[in-house]
Motif scaffolding. Structure first.
Motif, PDB file in Angstrom:
ATOM      1  N   ALA A  90       0.837  -1.204   0.000  1.00 23.66           N
ATOM      2  CA  ALA A  90       0.000   0.000   0.000  1.00 23.66           C
ATOM      3  C   ALA A  90       0.868   1.250   0.000  1.00 23.66           C
ATOM      4  CB  ALA A  90      -0.929   0.001   1.212  1.00 23.66           C
ATOM      5  N   LEU A  91       1.963   1.204   0.712  1.00 30.62           N
ATOM      6  CA  LEU A  91       2.883   2.324   0.776  1.00 30.62           C
ATOM      7  C   LEU A  91       3.540   2.573  -0.578  1.00 30.62           C
ATOM      8  CD1 LEU A  91       3.951   4.282   2.908  1.00 30.62           C
ATOM      9  CD2 LEU A  91       5.824   2.681   3.326  1.00 30.62           C
ATOM     10  N   GLN A  94       1.720   4.909  -2.912  1.00 32.53           N
ATOM     11  CA  GLN A  94       1.658   6.326  -2.550  1.00 32.53           C
ATOM     12  C   GLN A  94       2.736   7.103  -3.299  1.00 32.53           C
ATOM     13  OE1 GLN A  94      -0.655   7.705  -0.451  1.00 32.53           O
ATOM     14  NE2 GLN A  94      -1.539   5.658  -0.530  1.00 32.53           N
ATOM     15  N   PRO A  95       2.446   8.366  -3.620  1.00 32.54           N
ATOM     16  CA  PRO A  95       3.491   9.207  -4.222  1.00 32.54           C
ATOM     17  C   PRO A  95       4.685   9.302  -3.265  1.00 32.54           C
ATOM     18  CG  PRO A  95       1.360  10.304  -4.284  1.00 32.54           C
ATOM     19  CD  PRO A  95       1.192   9.068  -3.465  1.00 32.54           C
ATOM     20  N   GLU A  96       5.862   9.458  -3.824  1.00 39.55           N
ATOM     21  CA  GLU A  96       7.100   9.435  -3.031  1.00 39.55           C
ATOM     22  C   GLU A  96       7.124  10.498  -1.939  1.00 39.55           C
ATOM     23  OE1 GLU A  96      11.828   9.846  -3.859  1.00 39.55           O
ATOM     24  OE2 GLU A  96      10.617   8.817  -5.347  1.00 39.55           O
ATOM     25  N   TYR A  98       4.915  11.434  -0.014  1.00 42.01           N
ATOM     26  CA  TYR A  98       4.098  11.061   1.142  1.00 42.01           C
ATOM     27  C   TYR A  98       4.671   9.898   1.930  1.00 42.01           C
ATOM     28  CZ  TYR A  98       0.562  14.056  -0.921  1.00 42.01           C
ATOM     29  OH  TYR A  98      -0.112  15.128  -1.433  1.00 42.01           O
ATOM     30  N   GLU A  99       5.849   9.440   1.565  1.00 42.66           N
ATOM     31  CA  GLU A  99       6.429   8.282   2.238  1.00 42.66           C
ATOM     32  C   GLU A  99       6.807   8.639   3.678  1.00 42.66           C
ATOM     33  OE1 GLU A  99      10.197   5.310   1.771  1.00 42.66           O
ATOM     34  OE2 GLU A  99       9.270   6.079  -0.032  1.00 42.66           O
ATOM     35  N   ARG A 105       6.817   4.404  10.048  1.00 43.71           N
ATOM     36  CA  ARG A 105       6.454   3.078   9.526  1.00 43.71           C
ATOM     37  C   ARG A 105       6.360   2.053  10.642  1.00 43.71           C
ATOM     38  NH1 ARG A 105      10.032   1.438   4.317  1.00 43.71           N
ATOM     39  NH2 ARG A 105       9.605   3.280   3.099  1.00 43.71           N
TER      40      ARG A 105
END
Length: 171
Positions: A90-91, A94-96, A98-99, A105
């Motif tokens: 799921a991660l 996501q756009p980079e 927003y990591e 984590r």
């Protein structure tokens, strides 16, 4: 003084249990996990559970008991890895920008594991109702329609689920 003697006796019994069965347990786990490192870790975790349960001296069938405890730890390991993999997938979508950080984590993964343990302790209908209301945002009436029960039943199951959450939180 009697507690000290019983603790000493329990430690001696655990020592015997460990010496006589650790290699067998590690081999048993290695066959199931195909990983020496995971087998060694879970064998140690199994003996830690036995130590915390203080039941080393009262075992009639030690290998059966050890295998049962280890089997539960294997299930937990696979569940944890499955959740972690789903989260990482799921991660990755996501756009980079927003990591989250590595620390974020880890906190998110710990939260997911806690939620999974909580949900695992609920009955099937209670879990379905809880998720419909809390996750999907359904009203009690819509949740009742989805599950095929009355609104009163939805209220009872939600109360039960919330009580379960509170008891886990206290533990």
């Amino acid at each position: 003084m009697s507690t000290l003697l019983s603790d000493t006796a329990n430690h001696a019994q655990l020592d015997v249990l460990y010496r006589e069965h650790h290699s067998w347990l590690r081999g048993w786990l290695r066959q199931r996990l195909n990983s020496s490192a995971d087998a060694a870790d879970l064998a140690q975790d199994t003996f830690i559970r036995v130590l915390l349960a203080r039941s080393a001296g009262s075992l009639r069938e030690p290998r059966h008991y050890l295998a049962t405890v280890a089997r539960g730890l294997v299930i937990d390991l696979y569940r944890r890895r499955s959740l972690e993999q789903a989260y990482l997938e799921a991660l990755a979508l996501q756009p980079e920008r927003y990591e989250p950080s590595a620390e974020a984590r880890a906190l998110i993964l710990d939260s997911l594991l806690a939620i999974d343990r909580m949900l695992d302790g609920l009955g099937e209908r209670t879990r379905a109702i809880f998720l419909a209301v809390q996750l999907d945002g359904l009203s009690y009436e819509k949740a009742a329609e989805r599950v095929g029960v009355s609104v009163t039943t939805v209220r009872k199951h939600l109360a039960s689920a919330l009580m379960h959450c509170l008891l886990l939180d206290e533990a």
